[in-house]
Design an enzyme around this catalytic site. Sequence first.
Site, PDB file in Angstrom:
ATOM      1  N   ASP A   1     -25.623 -17.808  25.501  1.00 32.39           N
ATOM      2  CA  ASP A   1     -26.560 -18.553  25.220  1.00 32.39           C
ATOM      3  C   ASP A   1     -25.891 -18.706  23.808  1.00 32.39           C
ATOM      4  O   ASP A   1     -24.964 -18.497  23.031  1.00 32.39           O
ATOM      5  CB  ASP A   1     -27.922 -16.723  25.336  1.00 32.39           C
ATOM      6  CG  ASP A   1     -26.971 -15.610  25.048  1.00 32.39           C
ATOM      7  OD1 ASP A   1     -25.587 -15.941  24.202  1.00 32.39           O
ATOM      8  OD2 ASP A   1     -27.505 -14.870  25.311  1.00 32.39           O
TER       9      ASP A   1
ATOM     10  N   ILE B   1      -2.486  -0.084   1.377  1.00 32.24           N
ATOM     11  CA  ILE B   1      -1.633   0.099   0.490  1.00 32.24           C
ATOM     12  C   ILE B   1      -0.073  -0.009  -0.124  1.00 32.24           C
ATOM     13  O   ILE B   1       0.466  -0.008  -1.283  1.00 32.24           O
ATOM     14  CB  ILE B   1      -2.244   2.077  -0.168  1.00 32.24           C
ATOM     15  CG1 ILE B   1      -1.417   2.274   1.003  1.00 32.24           C
ATOM     16  CG2 ILE B   1      -3.537   1.791  -0.464  1.00 32.24           C
ATOM     17  CD1 ILE B   1      -1.867   3.193   0.979  1.00 32.24           C
ATOM     18  N   HIS B   2       0.513  -0.504   0.922  1.00 33.92           N
ATOM     19  CA  HIS B   2       1.689  -0.609   1.423  1.00 33.92           C
ATOM     20  C   HIS B   2       2.218  -2.052   1.989  1.00 33.92           C
ATOM     21  O   HIS B   2       1.494  -2.290   2.546  1.00 33.92           O
ATOM     22  CB  HIS B   2       2.845   0.631   2.171  1.00 33.92           C
ATOM     23  CG  HIS B   2       3.945   0.575   1.880  1.00 33.92           C
ATOM     24  ND1 HIS B   2       4.663  -0.458   2.769  1.00 33.92           N
ATOM     25  CD2 HIS B   2       5.097   1.743   1.250  1.00 33.92           C
ATOM     26  CE1 HIS B   2       6.084   0.613   2.247  1.00 33.92           C
ATOM     27  NE2 HIS B   2       5.726   1.569   1.697  1.00 33.92           N
TER      28      HIS B   2
ATOM     29  N   ARG C   1      -9.347  -5.699  -9.586  1.00 36.64           N
ATOM     30  CA  ARG C   1     -10.535  -4.794  -9.859  1.00 36.64           C
ATOM     31  C   ARG C   1     -10.408  -3.839 -10.864  1.00 36.64           C
ATOM     32  O   ARG C   1      -9.368  -3.316 -11.556  1.00 36.64           O
ATOM     33  CB  ARG C   1     -10.135  -3.686  -8.904  1.00 36.64           C
ATOM     34  CG  ARG C   1     -10.374  -2.083  -8.643  1.00 36.64           C
ATOM     35  CD  ARG C   1     -11.006  -1.715  -7.222  1.00 36.64           C
ATOM     36  NE  ARG C   1      -9.879  -0.678  -7.339  1.00 36.64           N
ATOM     37  CZ  ARG C   1     -10.507   0.510  -6.457  1.00 36.64           C
ATOM     38  NH1 ARG C   1     -10.764   0.881  -5.610  1.00 36.64           N
ATOM     39  NH2 ARG C   1      -8.442   1.024  -6.757  1.00 36.64           N
TER      40      ARG C   1
ATOM     41  N   LYS D   1       6.303  -9.012  -6.694  1.00 36.17           N
ATOM     42  CA  LYS D   1       6.945  -8.117  -5.472  1.00 36.17           C
ATOM     43  C   LYS D   1       5.647  -8.897  -4.037  1.00 36.17           C
ATOM     44  O   LYS D   1       5.672  -9.136  -3.551  1.00 36.17           O
ATOM     45  CB  LYS D   1       6.770  -6.930  -5.021  1.00 36.17           C
ATOM     46  CG  LYS D   1       7.731  -7.003  -3.115  1.00 36.17           C
ATOM     47  CD  LYS D   1       8.276  -5.443  -3.108  1.00 36.17           C
ATOM     48  CE  LYS D   1       8.892  -5.516  -1.610  1.00 36.17           C
ATOM     49  NZ  LYS D   1      10.164  -5.480  -1.711  1.00 36.17           N
TER      50      LYS D   1
END
Length: 316
Positions: A296, A248-249, A84, A38
Site C-alpha cells: 500500500d 560529541i566525539h 549553535r 580536526k
Amino acid sequence: FICGLNVLSRRYASTDGSFHPRRSLLYIPGNDERKIKKASSLNADIVVLDCEDGVALNRKKEAREVISNVLNTTSFGSSEVAVRINSVDAEKLALEDMNTFMQSLTIPTTLLVPKVEHARHLEWINDKIFPVAKTLKPEVKLKLIIFVESALGLLNLREILEAGVDETNLFNLEAVVFGSDDFFANIGATRTHDAKELMFARQSIVIHCKAFGLQAIDMVHIDFKDLDRLKEESIEGARMGFTGKQVIHPNQIDIVNEAFSPSPEKIEWARELVAAFEQQSSEGIGAITFRGQMIDMPLVKQAFNVLTMAKATKSK
Ligand code: 1VU
C-alpha cells in the site's frame, strides 16, 4: 503515484529543495580551534560550532571570533556547517552571536537555537534573530534547527512547529533536536543505562517531527567511551523513526552514520518494491503484491524514503 512522490520529496527538503542527511550531528566547543580544524577530516554529516553550553560564559566572545575566523578559512568537505547560538532566554548573547556571524565573509548556512519552549520563541527568532541575516545577507535563506529540552517545550511542540513551518518565516525550519540532558534535569528524572525514562519524550518528538515533515535528531550518548551502548542506542533511535543522533566525539561518528543509513538489503527491498509498484500500477492492477505481501502507499513511501537516504549518503 507521481503525486505521492511529490509529497515525499517535500519531506525533509532543504531551502534549495535538496535533501541533507543529518545522521551524525557533531558538537565542537566554539573556542576550541584545534578540535574545529580536526572536524574537517571527520565524517560527520553536520558539524555544530557551539556558542552555547559547550562554551563558558567568559569564553563566548573568544568562541565567536574563533568561529568567524574558521568559517572564512576552513573547508569542512561534505559536512554541513552550523552554529549553535545562545538561547532565546539569553537574548543579548544570542543577538551578539548572530551579529558576529552574519558579518563574517563566510556565514554558516544553518543555525541551531536551543531551549525553545513556546511558539512565541519562534516568533522572537523570526523577528529579532533572522532580520540580522536578512539585512546583512539578503540573498541567503538560512536553515533553522531547534531544540526541545524541557517538559514545557515538549508540551508546546505542536504549536511551536506550526509557527516554525509557516512559509512567511525568514528561515526554513528543518529539524528538531532532543536535548536529553537538560530534559533529564528539567523533569527530575534519573538516568538509567537503557534510558527508558526518556522513551515517551523521544517517541513524542519523532511523532511531532513526522507530522510536520521535519528531521528528528535523537539524544546524545555522553559516555563517549562506551561504543557498544552507543551502537544499541543508535539502532534503537533509527528504528523509532529518528533520522539522526547528536555526537560529541569523533569515535562516535561512524557508528551513528551506519545505524542511520539503510542497509544494502533494505535498499534492494526498496528498489524492487518501487519498481514492482510502478509496473503493476501502470498495468492498472489495483491490489498489488510484492514478495507475497500486499503493498500500500505507506509502504511505497517508506521505500522511497529509504532510496532518498541511500542516494544522499552514497558519496559520504
Ligand atoms: O588527536 P588529536 O589531539 O588531534 O584530537 C583529539 C581531540 O582533539 C579530538 N576531538 C574532537 N574533534 C572534533 N570534535 C570533537 N567534539 C572532538 N572531541 C575530541 O579527537 C582526538 C581524540 O580526543 P580524546 O579522546 O583525547 O578526547 P578529548 O579528551 O580531547 O575530548 C573529550 C571531550 C568530551 C572533552 C570532547 O570530545 C569534547 O569537547 N566534545 C564536545 C563536548 C561538547 O561540545 N559539549 C556540549 C554539547 S553536548 C550537549 O550540549 C548535550 C550534553
